[in-house]
Design a protein around this motif. Structure first.
Motif, mmCIF file in Angstrom:
data_model
loop_
_atom_site.group_PDB
_atom_site.id
_atom_site.type_symbol
_atom_site.label_atom_id
_atom_site.label_comp_id
_atom_site.label_asym_id
_atom_site.label_seq_id
_atom_site.Cartn_x
_atom_site.Cartn_y
_atom_site.Cartn_z
ATOM 1 N N LYS A 71 0.844 -1.193 0.000
ATOM 2 C CA LYS A 71 0.000 0.000 0.000
ATOM 3 C C LYS A 71 0.887 1.253 0.000
ATOM 4 C CE LYS A 71 -3.721 2.148 2.642
ATOM 5 N NZ LYS A 71 -4.426 2.153 3.933
ATOM 6 N N ASP A 72 2.054 1.162 0.642
ATOM 7 C CA ASP A 72 2.996 2.289 0.684
ATOM 8 C C ASP A 72 3.388 2.707 -0.731
ATOM 9 O OD1 ASP A 72 4.154 -0.344 0.776
ATOM 10 O OD2 ASP A 72 6.135 0.574 0.950
ATOM 11 N N VAL A 73 3.661 1.717 -1.574
ATOM 12 C CA VAL A 73 4.047 1.991 -2.965
ATOM 13 C C VAL A 73 2.851 2.524 -3.750
ATOM 14 C CG1 VAL A 73 4.715 0.844 -5.133
ATOM 15 C CG2 VAL A 73 5.965 0.345 -3.025
ATOM 16 N N LEU A 74 1.686 1.905 -3.543
ATOM 17 C CA LEU A 74 0.493 2.304 -4.302
ATOM 18 C C LEU A 74 0.070 3.739 -3.990
ATOM 19 C CD1 LEU A 74 -1.426 -1.065 -4.057
ATOM 20 C CD2 LEU A 74 -0.491 -0.029 -6.140
ATOM 21 N N LEU A 75 0.248 4.148 -2.738
ATOM 22 C CA LEU A 75 -0.143 5.513 -2.369
ATOM 23 C C LEU A 75 0.758 6.570 -2.991
ATOM 24 C CD1 LEU A 75 -1.025 4.982 1.395
ATOM 25 C CD2 LEU A 75 -2.608 5.604 -0.430
ATOM 26 N N GLU A 76 1.949 6.156 -3.395
ATOM 27 C CA GLU A 76 2.887 7.107 -4.004
ATOM 28 C C GLU A 76 2.815 7.073 -5.528
ATOM 29 O OE1 GLU A 76 4.966 9.296 -2.221
ATOM 30 O OE2 GLU A 76 3.832 8.587 -0.497
ATOM 31 N N THR A 77 1.961 6.170 -6.065
ATOM 32 C CA THR A 77 1.897 5.998 -7.519
ATOM 33 C C THR A 77 0.525 6.403 -8.044
ATOM 34 O OG1 THR A 77 2.830 3.856 -6.917
ATOM 35 C CG2 THR A 77 2.642 4.285 -9.246
ATOM 36 N N ASP A 78 0.504 6.854 -9.261
ATOM 37 C CA ASP A 78 -0.761 7.104 -9.931
ATOM 38 C C ASP A 78 -1.339 5.726 -10.275
ATOM 39 O OD1 ASP A 78 -2.724 7.685 -11.810
ATOM 40 O OD2 ASP A 78 -1.261 7.938 -13.416
ATOM 41 N N LYS A 120 10.785 8.802 1.922
ATOM 42 C CA LYS A 120 10.599 8.282 0.566
ATOM 43 C C LYS A 120 9.119 8.451 0.189
ATOM 44 C CE LYS A 120 11.281 3.550 0.055
ATOM 45 N NZ LYS A 120 12.191 2.381 0.054
ATOM 46 N N TYR A 121 8.268 8.628 1.220
ATOM 47 C CA TYR A 121 6.810 8.622 1.026
ATOM 48 C C TYR A 121 6.259 10.050 1.086
ATOM 49 C CZ TYR A 121 8.017 3.844 1.933
ATOM 50 O OH TYR A 121 8.621 2.632 1.866
ATOM 51 N N VAL A 122 6.591 10.828 0.075
ATOM 52 C CA VAL A 122 6.288 12.261 0.068
ATOM 53 C C VAL A 122 4.778 12.540 0.029
ATOM 54 C CG1 VAL A 122 6.597 14.365 -1.279
ATOM 55 C CG2 VAL A 122 8.535 12.852 -0.905
ATOM 56 N N ASN A 137 8.774 21.016 5.955
ATOM 57 C CA ASN A 137 9.581 20.966 4.727
ATOM 58 C C ASN A 137 9.850 19.496 4.461
ATOM 59 O OD1 ASN A 137 9.844 23.799 4.762
ATOM 60 N ND2 ASN A 137 11.526 23.603 6.247
ATOM 61 N N LEU A 138 9.376 18.994 3.327
ATOM 62 C CA LEU A 138 9.592 17.578 3.025
ATOM 63 C C LEU A 138 10.882 17.415 2.225
ATOM 64 C CD1 LEU A 138 5.964 16.460 2.116
ATOM 65 C CD2 LEU A 138 7.254 15.972 4.203
ATOM 66 N N ILE A 139 11.705 16.485 2.664
ATOM 67 C CA ILE A 139 12.980 16.206 1.987
ATOM 68 C C ILE A 139 12.898 14.796 1.434
ATOM 69 C CG2 ILE A 139 15.475 15.994 2.293
ATOM 70 C CD1 ILE A 139 15.120 17.863 4.789
ATOM 71 N N LYS A 140 12.947 14.682 0.118
ATOM 72 C CA LYS A 140 12.795 13.363 -0.524
ATOM 73 C C LYS A 140 14.095 12.563 -0.422
ATOM 74 C CE LYS A 140 11.431 10.266 -3.697
ATOM 75 N NZ LYS A 140 10.270 9.402 -3.696
ATOM 76 N N LEU A 141 13.977 11.347 0.110
ATOM 77 C CA LEU A 141 15.114 10.416 0.137
ATOM 78 C C LEU A 141 14.677 9.112 -0.526
ATOM 79 C CD1 LEU A 141 16.597 10.825 3.757
ATOM 80 C CD2 LEU A 141 17.536 11.737 1.627
ATOM 81 N N TYR A 142 15.641 8.278 -0.877
ATOM 82 C CA TYR A 142 15.331 7.010 -1.558
ATOM 83 C C TYR A 142 15.595 5.787 -0.682
ATOM 84 C CZ TYR A 142 14.616 9.912 -5.580
ATOM 85 O OH TYR A 142 14.112 10.870 -6.427
ATOM 86 N N ASP A 155 14.454 16.761 11.123
ATOM 87 C CA ASP A 155 14.017 16.606 12.516
ATOM 88 C C ASP A 155 13.278 15.288 12.690
ATOM 89 O OD1 ASP A 155 14.674 19.403 13.273
ATOM 90 O OD2 ASP A 155 13.093 19.863 11.812
ATOM 91 N N ALA A 156 12.616 14.856 11.633
ATOM 92 C CA ALA A 156 11.770 13.662 11.723
ATOM 93 C C ALA A 156 11.815 12.903 10.402
ATOM 94 C CB ALA A 156 10.333 14.080 12.035
ATOM 95 N N ILE A 157 11.374 11.655 10.447
ATOM 96 C CA ILE A 157 11.248 10.872 9.211
ATOM 97 C C ILE A 157 9.846 10.273 9.153
ATOM 98 C CG2 ILE A 157 13.693 10.283 9.023
ATOM 99 C CD1 ILE A 157 13.000 7.479 10.147
ATOM 100 N N VAL A 158 9.413 9.945 7.957
ATOM 101 C CA VAL A 158 8.209 9.136 7.775
ATOM 102 C C VAL A 158 8.696 7.866 7.087
ATOM 103 C CG1 VAL A 158 6.056 8.912 6.471
ATOM 104 C CG2 VAL A 158 6.549 11.023 7.709
ATOM 105 N N ASP A 159 8.518 6.729 7.764
ATOM 106 C CA ASP A 159 9.057 5.479 7.228
ATOM 107 C C ASP A 159 8.194 4.306 7.685
ATOM 108 O OD1 ASP A 159 10.718 3.718 5.907
ATOM 109 O OD2 ASP A 159 12.408 3.915 7.296
ATOM 110 N N LEU A 160 8.465 3.155 7.087
ATOM 111 C CA LEU A 160 7.773 1.934 7.486
ATOM 112 C C LEU A 160 8.452 1.354 8.721
ATOM 113 C CD1 LEU A 160 7.350 0.192 4.018
ATOM 114 C CD2 LEU A 160 5.667 1.535 5.296
ATOM 115 N N VAL A 161 7.632 0.875 9.637
ATOM 116 C CA VAL A 161 8.162 0.202 10.822
ATOM 117 C C VAL A 161 7.502 -1.172 10.892
ATOM 118 C CG1 VAL A 161 8.398 0.271 13.327
ATOM 119 C CG2 VAL A 161 8.461 2.404 12.013
#
Ligand code: PRP
Length: 213
Positions: A71-78, A120-122, A137-142, A155-161
């Protein structure tokens, strides 16, 4: 011929039992073989091994008829042209906000601080913080997002746990859950129409197996 797009690692491992329930067994293990197209016990079914974030693209363009994507990938894709009939209940984890141990996230939010958030999940992050009324401020990482708060990039990240081990090993703590994540079956809409006799029984078998697990 039916082509199924899968990514190596957790998704592949968790999909093997579902394929088995649908009567499909791969002839090779993608962890051991360098082959990208795997034959199966069924002459009319093959598997293609692609990057997790590329699975929706293969299915969207019809290069694969079906795929398994988080779902993480699908939410970032059209997801145009993609039919998502099933939550497969595999690859379960949570999308979280995490910070360095000792960083007072609640206080920063309360005083309206503009946080730098690496992810990675902008799309998911943008929507989450907008809903909270927070300016970030969102900083895109891979990848290796955990490094961002440790080096002062964010300051923070958004990631899968999943187990939480990666956060722990890097002195980070989860402070907010954004959503539960699992993997979905995705199907090319046109392929479903043209090859319904082959594809629908597979969807039904996946559904039964996902419900039983
Ligand atoms: C994911 C995620 C974390 C880790 C969390 O990365 O980005 O780094 O797993 O798992 P844990 O809570 O069990 O430690 P993944 O291994 O999928 O690789 P990626 O960085 O390529 O996304």
């Amino acid at each position: 011929m039916i082509t199924i797009a899968l990514s190596k690692g957790r998704i592949f491992d968790d999909t093997v039992p579902l394929l088995k329930a649908a009567g499909i067994t791969a002839h090779d293990d993608p962890e051991k073989s360098r082959k990208l197209i795997l034959d199966t016990n069924r002459a009319d079914v093959k598997l293609v091994i692609v990057r997790a974030s590329d699975v929706p693209t293969y299915v969207q363009y019809g290069a694969a008829d079906l795929g398994v994507a988080g779902k993480d990938v699908l939410l970032e894709t059209d997801s145009m042209g993609l039919y998502q009939p099933l939550d497969l209940n595999i690859g379960k984890c949570r999308m979280m906000v995490a910070v360095r141990e000792g960083f007072d996230y609640a206080a920063a939010v309360k005083r309206g601080a503009r946080l730098n958030v690496a992810t990675k999940y902008v799309q998911v992050a943008r929507e989450h913080f907008a809903q909270k009324g927070m300016h970030v401020n969102l900083i895109k990482l891979y990848g290796s997002m955990e490094l961002a708060p440790l080096t002062g990039l964010a300051d923070a990240i958004v990631d899968l746990v999943s187990t939480g081990n990666t956060l722990k090993a890097n002195q980070l703590i989860a402070v907010e859950e954004i959503m539960p994540i699992s993997s979905r079956l995705i199907v090319n809409r046109a392929a479903l129409k043209v090859k319904r006799d082959q594809i629908q029984p597979m969807i039904d078998a996946f559904e039964r197996a996902a419900q039983a697990s």
